[in-house]
Scaffold this motif. Sequence first.
Motif, PDB file in Angstrom:
ATOM      1  N   CYS A 449       0.825  -1.375   0.116  1.00  0.00           N
ATOM      2  CA  CYS A 449       0.007   0.043  -0.052  1.00  0.00           C
ATOM      3  C   CYS A 449       0.846   1.162  -0.052  1.00  0.00           C
ATOM      4  N   ASN A 450       0.294   2.178  -0.447  1.00  0.00           N
ATOM      5  CA  ASN A 450       0.915   3.514  -0.537  1.00  0.00           C
ATOM      6  C   ASN A 450      -0.023   4.474   0.547  1.00  0.00           C
ATOM      7  N   THR A 451      -1.273   4.372   0.455  1.00  0.00           N
ATOM      8  CA  THR A 451      -2.140   5.009   1.461  1.00  0.00           C
ATOM      9  C   THR A 451      -2.560   3.810   2.263  1.00  0.00           C
ATOM     10  N   CYS A 452      -2.119   3.455   3.487  1.00  0.00           N
ATOM     11  CA  CYS A 452      -2.466   2.343   4.191  1.00  0.00           C
ATOM     12  C   CYS A 452      -3.483   2.329   5.130  1.00  0.00           C
ATOM     13  N   GLU A 453      -4.025   3.367   5.442  1.00  0.00           N
ATOM     14  CA  GLU A 453      -5.088   3.584   6.462  1.00  0.00           C
ATOM     15  C   GLU A 453      -6.251   4.486   6.265  1.00  0.00           C
ATOM     16  N   LEU A 454      -7.230   4.202   6.098  1.00  0.00           N
ATOM     17  CA  LEU A 454      -8.597   5.310   5.974  1.00  0.00           C
ATOM     18  C   LEU A 454      -9.440   5.229   7.476  1.00  0.00           C
ATOM     19  N   PRO A 455      -9.163   6.027   8.349  1.00  0.00           N
ATOM     20  CA  PRO A 455      -9.860   6.087   9.495  1.00  0.00           C
ATOM     21  C   PRO A 455     -11.239   6.070   9.653  1.00  0.00           C
ATOM     22  N   ALA A 456     -11.715   5.587  10.573  1.00  0.00           N
ATOM     23  CA  ALA A 456     -13.032   5.365  10.702  1.00  0.00           C
ATOM     24  C   ALA A 456     -14.070   6.276  10.574  1.00  0.00           C
ATOM     25  N   ASN A 457     -14.884   6.623   9.670  1.00  0.00           N
ATOM     26  CA  ASN A 457     -15.856   7.651   9.467  1.00  0.00           C
ATOM     27  C   ASN A 457     -15.072   8.804   8.633  1.00  0.00           C
ATOM     28  N   ASP A 458     -14.033   8.365   7.864  1.00  0.00           N
ATOM     29  CA  ASP A 458     -13.228   9.319   7.250  1.00  0.00           C
ATOM     30  C   ASP A 458     -14.206   9.990   6.105  1.00  0.00           C
ATOM     31  N   LEU A 459     -14.005  11.062   5.661  1.00  0.00           N
ATOM     32  CA  LEU A 459     -14.840  11.863   4.575  1.00  0.00           C
ATOM     33  C   LEU A 459     -14.871  10.895   3.279  1.00  0.00           C
TER      34      LEU A 459
END
Length: 482
Positions: A449-459
């Motif tokens: 991954c390059n972007t490894c996380e999408l936080p909960a309830n992220d836009l």
Amino acid sequence: MKKFLIILLALFATQIMTSCSEDELDIKPEYLDNLDTIDTEEKLQMFLNGAYLSITNVQAYGAEALMFGDLLSDQMFSSSYLNTANFSYNELVNDFSTYGHMYAAILRCNLVINNDLVDDSENVSRIKAEAKILRAFAYFHLISTYSATPTSGLNQEYGVPIVLGDFDITIQPARSTVAEVYDQIISDLQAGIQGAHSAPEYKNYLSQTAAKLILSRVYLTRRAAGDAELALQYATEVVNSSPSVFAPISTVNAPISGADYVAYFNANLNAVTENRPETIWELDLNFNNSASAGIGGNLSLSSYYERTGTRRSFLFTQSFFASFGDNVGDVRKGLFTAQGVPPTDSPTGLWTTKWTRNSESGNFVRDIKILRFAEAQLNRIEALYLTGQTGVALTELNDFATSRGGLTYTGSNLLNDILTERYKEFFAEGHRFYDLKRYNLPIVRTTNCNTCELPANDLRFVFPMDEGVLNQNSALTQYPGY
């Protein structure tokens, strides 16, 4: 009915079905028929078929709606669609084109549902009931994609526009609230149950069973007071009381063989994979209608997922494959291959053969499975968990896993266990992103991954409205933050 309306609809390449046979399709421009009025059952069926074809478009459930449900998850990576894969999308730069095709389907469904020129009959009731189920399915995809989940409590005034009337070029519908859209979806599905066939000859048609399964998914997503009980009711009805044409692929007492499970998805003969009891609804694809849906050798699920596909670029992680266990055991492991994977990936990934080509369909993927009996089983387990029946839920979850030869669970984190088993069953079928979203969980990638996380309830759990869509409708507002 104005002629200009019919000409406009022709731009969406409506499919005309002239026979009840699943593969006997006659596609022709609408100007070859007199469609000043929709005044026969045949014409009603034609517009319903056109709605089905809108859903089947390559930018809808013919490919992208399923692909993005995987690509925006935690155990798949890709060398294409990088804006999506890296969560770097906005109203100006994005890969999302499903919105218009969902509303094209809704438009055709409205013309069928609102028609008062064709006398009522059992067949007309069936056509209109299917249209309501299909309209509900389209709205459910839209609200799940372009709005925050109901349980997040975020921006609940930003649903999607509800349009129930016939086409009117002058209307500029604003967003309805999330609650209003869910109410409409549930109303349509409940009405659809009343008139749809209980056991259609071909799984390309929506049925009472399909409506109940969708309803169980809707209630699991909305989760208002009493919804978990309703999800359990409808999922249980599908599991225990469906007509015999619907049945599980295997049970704990008769586990399926690895060869048979794999063949259900990718056997060389369509007769082995299409119209099977496990399938509750599948999209009709064949050489006659695939071009109208935009599907071909370069644009299809197989072209992205299959190791010899022309756009092959979607791979699953080694860690996901390892989650099935070390031994042969789980029959679902037979749907992965490491043959020909890019050696430059570190660690290397695995292709899936769920959407492979075959001698009959060639470059065109065969019928696309959208609703399966397995979902009813897993929805029931999830609803048991939500209603506090955790012991029964764990037992049935382990029964399901055992029927696939899979690892069993301790139940120490039962919700995670349920979501894990769902992913194992529905990988490459577009579920994972929406499963994580409806529980307001983050997306966490540990490799590749390059972007490894999408936080909960992220836009970015909400897709942006494309600039072109906003320009066409001055009353439509972008989701806050974009």
